[in-house]
Enzyme design. Structure first.
Site, PDB file in Angstrom:
ATOM      1  N   SER A  21      43.936   7.588  -0.714  1.00 25.30           N
ATOM      2  CA  SER A  21      43.439   6.302  -0.208  1.00 25.30           C
ATOM      3  C   SER A  21      43.418   6.318   1.315  1.00 25.30           C
ATOM      4  CB  SER A  21      44.327   5.166  -0.744  1.00 25.30           C
ATOM      5  OG  SER A  21      43.740   3.922  -0.468  1.00 25.30           O
ATOM      6  N   ASN A  22      43.445   5.157   1.948  1.00 24.61           N
ATOM      7  CA  ASN A  22      43.453   5.068   3.411  1.00 24.61           C
ATOM      8  C   ASN A  22      44.249   3.834   3.829  1.00 24.61           C
ATOM      9  OD1 ASN A  22      41.546   2.712   3.633  1.00 24.61           O
ATOM     10  ND2 ASN A  22      40.251   4.166   2.536  1.00 24.61           N
ATOM     11  N   PHE A  23      44.296   3.570   5.132  1.00 25.20           N
ATOM     12  CA  PHE A  23      45.197   2.533   5.662  1.00 25.20           C
ATOM     13  C   PHE A  23      44.593   1.130   5.703  1.00 25.20           C
ATOM     14  CE2 PHE A  23      46.949   6.435   7.722  1.00 25.20           C
ATOM     15  CZ  PHE A  23      48.204   6.389   7.135  1.00 25.20           C
TER      16      PHE A  23
END
Ligand code: PMT
Length: 210
Positions: A21-23
Site C-alpha cells: 500500500s502507501n501512506f
C-alpha cells in the site's frame, strides 16, 4: 450538480495478513468531499481503507483494492458532472495472492507484481462532453512537467500537482500545497494550507471555469 471524489490508499494483498500500500490517509479526498457538501453539491466519496470517520451528508462507498476502486468509480462516473481522483491507487499488485499466511522459509523472497488498471486514464477515455475530470499528481521531482504529462496522457481537464517530497504537506499531513493546472494552460498556485482550505480553493476554481 454531482461530484464524485476518490480518497485514500488501496491495499493489495500478498497473503491473508500482508499487503502492499502507501501512506495516503484519505484526508485530502475527504476534505474535497466535505468542501463539495458545504457548497450544496451532491457528493459520492469512494474511499480506500482509512481511519477517518464517515462524513455526514455524503454517500460513502468503501473499497479495499484497486480493482474494487476501478469498478465502483467506473459505475458512478457516467452520472457525475465533476470527478476528482485524490486517491493514491496502488500501481502494482501481486500476481498471486497466497491463500494462507506465507511461511518465512527462505532468506529472500521475490514477489511478482503486475500493473493495476489506471482508473483515471479509463475515465479519461470514457469522458463525455460537459464532464469535468480532475486528477492529482503526487510527485517527488519535476513537479509541473510530470503533472502536465499526466494531464495530457489521461485526457484530464485539470490536475493538482502535489509535491510530496516533504513532511509538512502531502501524504498523511493536515496541510497541503498544490499547483492546479488546467488543460487550457491556466495555473493556480495554492500555498500550504489546511486540506479543507485547499479543497475549497480547488473546487471554487473548477466551478468558476465550468
Ligand atoms: O490522503 P492524504 O494523506 O491526504 O494525501 C493526499 C495525497 C498526497 C494522496 C493526494 O493529494 C494525491 O496527491 N493523490 C494522488 C496520489 C497518486 O496516486 O498520484 P499519481 O501521480 O501516482 O497518480 C496520478 C493520478 O492517477 C491520481 O489522480 C491517481 O488517483 C490516479 N491513478 C493512479 C494510479 C492508478 N492505477 N489509477 C489511477 O486512477
Amino acid at each position: 450538480m454531482r461530484l464524485l471524489v476518490t480518497a485514500g490508499p488501496t491495499i493489495e494483498k500478498i497473503d491473508p495478513v500482508r499487503y502492499i500500500s502507501n501512506f495516503s490517509s484519505g484526508k485530502m479526498g475527504y476534505a474535497i468531499a466535505e468542501a463539495g457538501r458545504e457548497m450544496n453539491i451532491d457528493v459520492t466519496l469512494i474511499s480506500g481503507p482509512v481511519s477517518l470517520p464517515a462524513p455526514c451528508g455524503i454517500k460513502l462507498i468503501k473499497v479495499e483494492n484497486a480493482s474494487e476502486m476501478a469498478a465502483e468509480t467506473k459505475r458512478i462516473f457516467p452520472d457525475s458532472d465533476i470527478t476528482i481522483m485524490a486517491a493514491a491507487v496502488a500501481d502494482y499488485r501481486p500476481v498471486l495472492q497466497a491463500p494462507q499466511k506465507m511461511k518465512k522459509e527462505s532468506v529472500s523472497l521475490i514477489i511478482e507484481l503486475e500493473k493495476t488498471e489506471d482508473i483515471l486514464a479509463s475515465l479519461g477515455a470514457m469522458k463525455k462532453p460537459g464532464q469535468v475530470l480532475v486528477g492529482f499528481a503526487a510527485e517527488t521531482e519535476n513537479l509541473l512537467e510530470n503533472a502536465h504529462a499526466k494531464l495530457v496522457r489521461k485526457n484530464l481537464d485539470w490536475i493538482a500537482a502535489n509535491d510530496v517530497s516533504g513532511n509538512e504537506t502531502g501524504f498523511g499531513s493536515d496541510l497541503n500545497a498544490v499547483t492546479l493546472i488546467s488543460r487550457n494552460g491556466t495555473i493556480l498556485e495554492i500555498p500550504a494550507a489546511p486540506k479543507i482550505e485547499v479543497a475549497r480553493l480547488i473546487l471554487k476554481e473548477i466551478l468558476s471555469a465550468s
